[in-house]
Design an enzyme around this catalytic site. Structure first.
Site, PDB file in Angstrom:
ATOM      1  N   HIS A   1       7.220  -1.228  -7.265  1.00 45.70           N
ATOM      2  CA  HIS A   1       8.202  -0.190  -7.402  1.00 45.70           C
ATOM      3  C   HIS A   1       9.560  -0.530  -8.448  1.00 45.70           C
ATOM      4  O   HIS A   1       9.653   0.438  -9.356  1.00 45.70           O
ATOM      5  CB  HIS A   1       8.767   0.011  -6.055  1.00 45.70           C
ATOM      6  CG  HIS A   1       9.982   1.061  -6.082  1.00 45.70           C
ATOM      7  ND1 HIS A   1       9.787   2.246  -5.499  1.00 45.70           N
ATOM      8  CD2 HIS A   1      11.254   0.989  -6.267  1.00 45.70           C
ATOM      9  CE1 HIS A   1      11.123   3.014  -5.609  1.00 45.70           C
ATOM     10  NE2 HIS A   1      11.722   2.208  -5.995  1.00 45.70           N
ATOM     11  N   GLU A   2      10.067  -1.766  -8.370  1.00 49.32           N
ATOM     12  CA  GLU A   2      10.921  -2.062  -9.152  1.00 49.32           C
ATOM     13  C   GLU A   2      10.493  -2.253 -10.628  1.00 49.32           C
ATOM     14  O   GLU A   2      11.422  -2.008 -11.668  1.00 49.32           O
ATOM     15  CB  GLU A   2      11.812  -3.276  -8.664  1.00 49.32           C
ATOM     16  CG  GLU A   2      12.223  -3.248  -7.579  1.00 49.32           C
ATOM     17  CD  GLU A   2      13.264  -2.091  -7.180  1.00 49.32           C
ATOM     18  OE1 GLU A   2      13.754  -1.705  -8.283  1.00 49.32           O
ATOM     19  OE2 GLU A   2      13.439  -1.605  -6.260  1.00 49.32           O
TER      20      GLU A   2
ATOM     21  N   HIS B   1      10.411   1.284 -12.279  1.00 49.07           N
ATOM     22  CA  HIS B   1      11.247   1.595 -12.492  1.00 49.07           C
ATOM     23  C   HIS B   1      11.940   1.256 -14.126  1.00 49.07           C
ATOM     24  O   HIS B   1      12.588   2.051 -14.886  1.00 49.07           O
ATOM     25  CB  HIS B   1      12.719   1.317 -11.833  1.00 49.07           C
ATOM     26  CG  HIS B   1      12.955   1.664 -10.744  1.00 49.07           C
ATOM     27  ND1 HIS B   1      13.046   3.376 -10.857  1.00 49.07           N
ATOM     28  CD2 HIS B   1      13.034   1.418  -9.302  1.00 49.07           C
ATOM     29  CE1 HIS B   1      13.509   3.643  -9.429  1.00 49.07           C
ATOM     30  NE2 HIS B   1      13.449   2.489  -8.735  1.00 49.07           N
TER      31      HIS B   1
ATOM     32  N   GLU C   1      12.741   7.520  -8.570  1.00 57.43           N
ATOM     33  CA  GLU C   1      12.018   6.724  -7.312  1.00 57.43           C
ATOM     34  C   GLU C   1      10.849   7.269  -6.943  1.00 57.43           C
ATOM     35  O   GLU C   1       9.911   6.568  -6.661  1.00 57.43           O
ATOM     36  CB  GLU C   1      13.195   7.136  -6.118  1.00 57.43           C
ATOM     37  CG  GLU C   1      14.604   6.766  -6.416  1.00 57.43           C
ATOM     38  CD  GLU C   1      14.589   5.112  -6.727  1.00 57.43           C
ATOM     39  OE1 GLU C   1      13.611   4.313  -5.930  1.00 57.43           O
ATOM     40  OE2 GLU C   1      15.559   4.816  -7.321  1.00 57.43           O
TER      41      GLU C   1
ATOM     42  N   ASP D   1       7.792   4.840  -6.760  1.00 67.34           N
ATOM     43  CA  ASP D   1       6.606   4.815  -5.524  1.00 67.34           C
ATOM     44  C   ASP D   1       5.447   4.892  -6.165  1.00 67.34           C
ATOM     45  O   ASP D   1       4.616   4.345  -5.682  1.00 67.34           O
ATOM     46  CB  ASP D   1       7.214   5.903  -4.566  1.00 67.34           C
ATOM     47  CG  ASP D   1       8.460   5.516  -3.933  1.00 67.34           C
ATOM     48  OD1 ASP D   1       8.992   4.449  -3.862  1.00 67.34           O
ATOM     49  OD2 ASP D   1       9.052   6.645  -3.106  1.00 67.34           O
TER      50      ASP D   1
END
Length: 693
Positions: free
Chosen positions: A523-524, A527, A590, A594
């Site tokens: 997830h990070e 980003h 986000e 995800d």
């Protein structure tokens, strides 16, 4: 401290700022250790639900039924809430011991801060007296020309004052430089829509807000008539500021909030506000230019300084000082603040216990002092080593994914892989701890302690102006249950607080671990390539690195997610209130993270199982490794939430609620459908799905 910085978080899981200030504690209680949470919970599964129809209900149905929202919460989740409560209990043990028998100067400092917070007798005795010095300063205002000096005077004493956000941060187009930055601010309600939208719900909230502000002014010593007049002025000023403000969705675009102004040009933008007086008085070093993130806001503010009477600004500033320190004052002020911001706006039934609030407050004020002792007890070196290996596995799978993207040209793939190769990572806690020795802490002065902390944070930030960027600096404290990506640093950050079950567990099979912490890591990383992160290069600079054709293809794919998530319902329709849908643009970053995180963690799992001589179809306790991966992922997001909080979050939170973080992602990933034998056309395996990365 006034500053603004965009960080791409894993999960807020929090109440927005205006409400967090009102999370006031109830009476004394004996802290109890929370229950442990497992990484894979078969009892949470609702076997009567069809995973291909509603995977969230299938994985979380029984948990949701058996875990109602505690009376002191607006949201209760199987992962973030339970781990957060456990971390705070462990933190409390440390703080309570330090407050009674400190064994080092550091323990004496944070022990005294905690003790001062726990002294409710002193707070009730003082009432609203701690805010009177700032009110006296405000009452001397006779002209808007005096505002720059007044605001700086308030900030020099650690008093909240609203209006705007000012601080020092990285230049988004030259991440090696640290420059002054200025942006909009000044609102108390959770979002500008609360002031501007004319539905019955928002009209009712505004009326109750004026009632609340009136009551607060009375509790602080004003007459009923003066309090009512001041409350009306507060709403008028804040409504005008809301009209001048960019929306949350607009603020997500880094290009739209990057405007370098010389100080001379800034003076021309707002001739009614003398910035030279303000900058000199707050004690920041000299500078000739700065980023004015929202110039139209300041242009409008200048007009308001001309049109609004001085008394209105005085009312507004008195309110900012009162509301911003409400949790530090008497129980009567606590209770009134809680009743509006927490009970009315968010559906919370009762405040948290005092020890919880004081533990969180001490962590917020002296986080890296408290954290030094916390990690010694709760984050062994082996955990950090294992995380580094997991990060390496995810980096490889993301690299493999980038190389095979069908919509991206070779030129852009090369740039994307270069950015990935420059990712930095921080795991657990800082290599160098902050020095808080300049923060004076009294065992008998909670308000003074918070002022000292605010001054320290402000000066710490201001001292960065013109200095080299500290690439090892952290934006979260060690016990925090969260993670983040910083586009200007191009780094991924995982505090020790999240590196435990159900996210991270040495004892479980790889599938569940990759479904938990693996997806968090993915997830990070994703980003760095979402709608915001993709506008920064590998060195953290705001620069286009995709070809025009690739950017167009990227935006077509992100629009698919915008449309998809905008159709998801956050709260149902009521007799006087329409259904609340998600804002697909607000949650785009986000949602992209995800979806990307789920995919690349799955690829890393396949590599790991192959290296161990296993397959994705091997079974443990009746579930294949693939099924355990998806169930482990989904159970991270099991949650219950009050309807009021859900409606508010849909307007303010860039994260989707748990139901859609699960169903929205698995329906976009065909490996999920294969794992559970879904057929094309079923809800969790639609004919058309979205994919960016």
């Amino acid at each position: 401290m006034k500053t603004f910085k965009t960080l791409c978080l894993l999960s807020l899981g929090l109440i927005p700022a205006g409400i967090a200030m009102a999370q006031q504690p109830s009476g004394a209680s004996v802290p109890q250790p929370p229950a442990n949470v497992t990484s894979f919970d078969a009892t949470a599964i609702d076997t009567t639900a069809d995973p291909c129809t509603d995977f969230y209900q299938y994985t979380c149905g029984n948990w949701k039924k058996n875990n109602p929202i505690p009376s002191d919460k607006t949201r209760w989740s199987r992962s973030f809430s339970l781990v957060g409560e456990r971390n705070r209990y462990l933190l409390w043990q440390e703080l309570d011991a330090a407050s009674k028998a400190p064994t080092s100067p550091l323990q004496k400092q944070y022990g005294d801060f905690y003790a001062a917070c726990m002294d409710t007798t002193a707070a009730d005795k003082l009432g609203a007296e701690p805010i009177k010095p700032s009110w006296s300063r405000i009452d001397k205002l006779t002209s808007v020309k005096q505002l720059p000096a007044l605001l700086s005077e308030l900030e020099n004493t650690g008093t909240p004052d609203g209006f705007f956000e000012f601080g020092v941060g990285q230049d988004e187009k030259d991440s090696s430089k640290q420059i002054a930055q200025l942006s909009q601010g000044g609102l108390t309600l959770p979002d500008r829509d609360y002031y501007l939208v004319d539905t019955e719900r928002f009209k009712t909230i505004r009326a109750k807000y004026v009632e609340h502000v009136t009551k607060m002014f009375v509790l602080a010593g004003e007459s009923q008539s003066q309090a009512a007049k001041d409350a009306t002025a507060v709403l008028e000023v804040e409504t005008a500021l809301a009209k001048a403000s960019m929306s949350r969705t607009e603020m997500r675009d880094p290009v739209a909030t990057y405007h370098i102004y010389t100080t001379a040009d800034l003076a021309k933008l707002t001739p009614e506000f003398d910035w030279s007086i303000y900058f000199k008085s707050i004690g920041i070093g000299g500078f000739d230019s700065l980023n004015v993130g929202t110039p139209d806001f300041f242009k409008s503010l200048d007009g308001l300084l001309k049109s609004e009477p001085v008394d209105a600004w005085k009312s507004y500033l008195r309110w900012q000082a009162l509301h911003g320190q409400a949790r530090l004052l008497s129980k009567a002020i606590f209770d009134e603040n809680f009743d509006f911001f927490s009970r009315t706006l968010a559906g919370q039934k009762q405040p948290e216990d005092r020890w919880k609030m004081c533990s969180s407050m001490t962590d917020g004020a002296l986080g890296e002092a408290v954290g030094q002792d916390w990690v010694k007890q709760n984050f062994p070196p082996a955990a950090k080593d294992s995380m580094e290996k997991l990060v390496a596995a995810l980096e490889k799978s993301l690299g493999d994914d980038l190389k095979t993207l069908p919509w991206m040209s070779d030129e852009t793939k090369k740039a994307a892989l270069e950015k990935l190769s420059l990712f930095r990572q921080k795991i657990g806690y800082p290599e160098k701890w902050r020095d808080y020795s300049s923060v004076k802490v009294s065992r008998n002065d909670l308000v003074g302690n918070t002022h000292q902390s605010a001054i320290y944070e402000r000066n710490y930030n201001y001292a960065k102006l013109g200095t080299p960027v500290d690439e090892k600096e952290w934006g979260m404290t060690p016990p925090t249950v969260n993670a983040y990506y910083d586009p200007s640093f191009n780094d991924i950050n995982f505090p020790a607080g999240i590196l435990q079950p159900p996210f991270f567990d040495f004892k479980v099979d790889p599938a569940v671990n990759f479904g938990g912490i693996g997806v968090v890591i993915g997830h990070e990383m994703t980003h760095g390539f979402d709608d915001e992160g993709s506008q920064f290069d590998g060195h953290g600079n705001l620069r286009e690195w995709q070809t025009p054709a690739d950017r167009k293809a990227f935006e077509e794919r992100t629009q698919c997610e915008v449309d998809e998530y905008s159709g998801f319902e956050a709260a149902p329709a009521r007799a006087d209130t329409p259904a609340q849908k998600l804002n697909g643009k607000l949650t785009l970053g986000e949602n992209t993270a995800d979806n990307g995180g789920l995919r690349i963690a799955y690829l890393a799992l396949l590599d790991t199982l192959a290296a161990e001589g296993k397959t994705i179809d091997d079974k443990i306790d009746g579930y294949t490794e693939a099924q355990r991966y998806f169930i482990g992922f989904a159970q991270v997001w099991c949650q219950n939430q009050t309807e009021q909080s859900a409606r508010q979050s849909a307007l303010t939170d860039p994260h989707s609620p748990g139901q859609w973080r699960v169903n929205g992602t698995v329906q976009n990933f065909d490996s999920f459908g294969k794992a559970f034998g879904c057929k094309v056309g079923q809800p969790m395996m639609p004919v058309k799905s979205c994919r960016v990365w």
